[in-house]
Design an enzyme around this catalytic site. Sequence first.
Site, PDB file in Angstrom:
ATOM      1  NE  ARG A  76       2.123  -4.775  11.339  1.00  0.00           N
ATOM      2  CZ  ARG A  76       3.241  -4.545  10.649  1.00  0.00           C
ATOM      3  NH1 ARG A  76       4.414  -4.967  11.115  1.00  0.00           N
ATOM      4  NH2 ARG A  76       3.193  -3.902   9.508  1.00  0.00           N
ATOM      5  NE  ARG A 117      -5.005  -1.472   9.980  1.00  0.00           N
ATOM      6  CZ  ARG A 117      -3.907  -0.983   9.415  1.00  0.00           C
ATOM      7  NH1 ARG A 117      -3.961   0.105   8.699  1.00  0.00           N
ATOM      8  NH2 ARG A 117      -2.780  -1.599   9.545  1.00  0.00           N
ATOM      9  NE  ARG A 140       7.659  -1.762   6.417  1.00  0.00           N
ATOM     10  CZ  ARG A 140       6.328  -1.792   6.478  1.00  0.00           C
ATOM     11  NH1 ARG A 140       5.609  -1.268   5.498  1.00  0.00           N
ATOM     12  NH2 ARG A 140       5.734  -2.350   7.492  1.00  0.00           N
ATOM     13  CE  LYS A 168      -1.933  -1.181   3.944  1.00  0.00           C
ATOM     14  NZ  LYS A 168      -1.225  -2.434   4.283  1.00  0.00           N
ATOM     15  NE  ARG A 197       5.584   0.175  10.407  1.00  0.00           N
ATOM     16  CZ  ARG A 197       4.468  -0.052   9.713  1.00  0.00           C
ATOM     17  NH1 ARG A 197       4.352   0.430   8.479  1.00  0.00           N
ATOM     18  NH2 ARG A 197       3.492  -0.744  10.228  1.00  0.00           N
TER      19      ARG A 197
HETATM   20  P1  AP5 Z   1       4.843  -1.402   2.024  1.00  0.00           P
HETATM   21  O1  AP5 Z   1       4.360  -0.787   0.753  1.00  0.00           O
HETATM   22  O2  AP5 Z   1       5.579  -0.512   2.965  1.00  0.00           O
HETATM   23  O3  AP5 Z   1       3.656  -2.174   2.759  1.00  0.00           O
HETATM   24  P2  AP5 Z   1       2.268  -1.666   3.325  1.00  0.00           P
HETATM   25  O4  AP5 Z   1       1.170  -2.355   2.600  1.00  0.00           O
HETATM   26  O5  AP5 Z   1       2.224  -0.180   3.375  1.00  0.00           O
HETATM   27  O6  AP5 Z   1       2.340  -2.354   4.761  1.00  0.00           O
HETATM   28  P3  AP5 Z   1       2.319  -1.770   6.243  1.00  0.00           P
HETATM   29  O7  AP5 Z   1       3.126  -2.704   7.060  1.00  0.00           O
HETATM   30  O8  AP5 Z   1       2.681  -0.336   6.273  1.00  0.00           O
HETATM   31  O9  AP5 Z   1       0.812  -1.949   6.561  1.00  0.00           O
HETATM   32  P4  AP5 Z   1       0.154  -2.020   7.934  1.00  0.00           P
HETATM   33  O10 AP5 Z   1      -1.249  -1.986   7.508  1.00  0.00           O
HETATM   34  O11 AP5 Z   1       0.557  -3.147   8.776  1.00  0.00           O
HETATM   35  O12 AP5 Z   1       0.728  -0.750   8.713  1.00  0.00           O
HETATM   36  P5  AP5 Z   1       0.145   0.694   9.014  1.00  0.00           P
HETATM   37  O13 AP5 Z   1       1.267   1.633   9.030  1.00  0.00           O
HETATM   38  O14 AP5 Z   1      -1.018   0.989   8.163  1.00  0.00           O
HETATM   39  O15 AP5 Z   1       5.769  -2.662   1.635  1.00  0.00           O
HETATM   40  C1  AP5 Z   1       6.384  -3.461   2.610  1.00  0.00           C
HETATM   41  C2  AP5 Z   1       7.803  -3.839   2.173  1.00  0.00           C
HETATM   42  O16 AP5 Z   1       7.759  -4.648   0.994  1.00  0.00           O
HETATM   43  C3  AP5 Z   1       8.671  -2.627   1.816  1.00  0.00           C
HETATM   44  O17 AP5 Z   1       9.980  -2.870   2.237  1.00  0.00           O
HETATM   45  C4  AP5 Z   1       8.595  -2.543   0.279  1.00  0.00           C
HETATM   46  O18 AP5 Z   1       9.752  -2.000  -0.274  1.00  0.00           O
HETATM   47  C5  AP5 Z   1       8.402  -3.999  -0.113  1.00  0.00           C
HETATM   48  N1  AP5 Z   1       7.513  -4.170  -1.253  1.00  0.00           N
HETATM   49  C6  AP5 Z   1       6.393  -3.445  -1.550  1.00  0.00           C
HETATM   50  N2  AP5 Z   1       5.806  -3.909  -2.678  1.00  0.00           N
HETATM   51  C7  AP5 Z   1       6.564  -4.967  -3.097  1.00  0.00           C
HETATM   52  C8  AP5 Z   1       6.477  -5.874  -4.212  1.00  0.00           C
HETATM   53  N3  AP5 Z   1       5.470  -5.768  -5.109  1.00  0.00           N
HETATM   54  N4  AP5 Z   1       7.411  -6.849  -4.339  1.00  0.00           N
HETATM   55  C9  AP5 Z   1       8.419  -6.952  -3.423  1.00  0.00           C
HETATM   56  N5  AP5 Z   1       8.572  -6.110  -2.348  1.00  0.00           N
HETATM   57  C10 AP5 Z   1       7.657  -5.128  -2.197  1.00  0.00           C
HETATM   58  O19 AP5 Z   1      -0.415   0.501  10.510  1.00  0.00           O
HETATM   59  C11 AP5 Z   1       0.441   0.318  11.609  1.00  0.00           C
HETATM   60  C12 AP5 Z   1      -0.355   0.213  12.900  1.00  0.00           C
HETATM   61  O20 AP5 Z   1      -1.065   1.444  13.126  1.00  0.00           O
HETATM   62  C13 AP5 Z   1      -1.446  -0.864  12.928  1.00  0.00           C
HETATM   63  O21 AP5 Z   1      -0.919  -2.112  13.307  1.00  0.00           O
HETATM   64  C14 AP5 Z   1      -2.412  -0.288  13.961  1.00  0.00           C
HETATM   65  O22 AP5 Z   1      -1.947  -0.490  15.279  1.00  0.00           O
HETATM   66  C15 AP5 Z   1      -2.349   1.213  13.684  1.00  0.00           C
HETATM   67  N6  AP5 Z   1      -3.373   1.660  12.708  1.00  0.00           N
HETATM   68  C16 AP5 Z   1      -3.160   2.213  11.494  1.00  0.00           C
HETATM   69  N7  AP5 Z   1      -4.319   2.492  10.867  1.00  0.00           N
HETATM   70  C17 AP5 Z   1      -5.305   2.097  11.711  1.00  0.00           C
HETATM   71  C18 AP5 Z   1      -6.724   2.115  11.613  1.00  0.00           C
HETATM   72  N8  AP5 Z   1      -7.369   2.590  10.538  1.00  0.00           N
HETATM   73  N9  AP5 Z   1      -7.425   1.618  12.676  1.00  0.00           N
HETATM   74  C19 AP5 Z   1      -6.806   1.147  13.779  1.00  0.00           C
HETATM   75  N10 AP5 Z   1      -5.462   1.105  13.924  1.00  0.00           N
HETATM   76  C20 AP5 Z   1      -4.704   1.573  12.886  1.00  0.00           C
HETATM   77 ZN    ZN Z   2       2.161   1.224   4.982  1.00  0.00          ZN
END
Ligand code: AP5
Ligand code: ZN
Length: 213
Positions: free
Chosen positions: A171, A88, A127, A13, A160
């Site tokens: 997660r 979410r 990452r 994402k 992170r």
């Molecule tokens: P990347 O693009 O960074 O992945 P992502 O989908 O953004 O994954 P996240 O880990 O950021 O998602 P998340 O939902 O767990 O975390 P968030 O910050 O939202 O890619 C990952 C890695 O793979 C990178 O190194 C990249 O280079 C590589 N990559 C990407 N695409 C690739 C490909 N096609 N092939 C190979 N490699 C690739 O949330 C964190 C925390 O915040 C949650 O756990 C929760 O506690 C809280 N939170 C956030 N939003 C909410 C909400 N709405 N409600 C409640 N709690 C929330």
């Molecule tokens: Zn993300």
Amino acid sequence: KRLILVGPPGSGKGTQSPIVKDEYCLCHLATGDMLRAAVAAKTPLGIKAKEAMAKGELVSDDLVIGIIDDALKKPSCQKGFILDGFPRTVVQAQKLDEMLAKHGVKVDKVLNFAIDDAILEERITGRWIHPSSGRSYHTKFAPPKVPGVDDVTGESLIQRKDDTAAVLKSRLEAFHKQTKPVIDYYSKIGVVANLHAEKTPKEVTVEVKKALS
Ligand code: AP5
Ligand code: ZN
């Protein structure tokens, strides 16, 4: 356009967001990035969110709905937006619908980053991110030009705290229990585009652009 990016941790994402943003000039709202900034700055919001995030659990609906409600009022978000990591839960999705209905608008598209759980551990543990911009790199799949350094600003990259194999398990559990129903919620109104998120970043970008054309 008003877009939602949904998918498990590491599904890409955050990687695709800047590309979509540049293509359509939208405001990019990533609740995870906003919450991490609040935790780092020790704001009241950050203090409340810290523990759940560290454990890989979701932060309470009220807190994140509050952040999004404020952010969507910004002038830069009036023409369109990308929501990365929100909604979410079904409650968050219903609240978002209410907020948008007040302005007479709707979600145009939900991009579903569909991917097998088995691939995600390698993506998450490799990452490195640039905290202030949210840019992410990967030691194997998307290495920065200089190891540990952001290509654009030259600033240091960090890992992170929740990017460990153990926290990833919680997660993923949260994703399957609480976020999968959000995909069903939007499927019913016919706005979901399913992407093959296991493909290379470039191939995924092609699918994203096709879904939005
Ligand atoms: P990347 O693009 O960074 O992945 P992502 O989908 O953004 O994954 P996240 O880990 O950021 O998602 P998340 O939902 O767990 O975390 P968030 O910050 O939202 O890619 C990952 C890695 O793979 C990178 O190194 C990249 O280079 C590589 N990559 C990407 N695409 C690739 C490909 N096609 N092939 C190979 N490699 C690739 O949330 C964190 C925390 O915040 C949650 O756990 C929760 O506690 C809280 N939170 C956030 N939003 C909410 C909400 N709405 N409600 C409640 N709690 C929330
Ligand atoms: Zn993300």
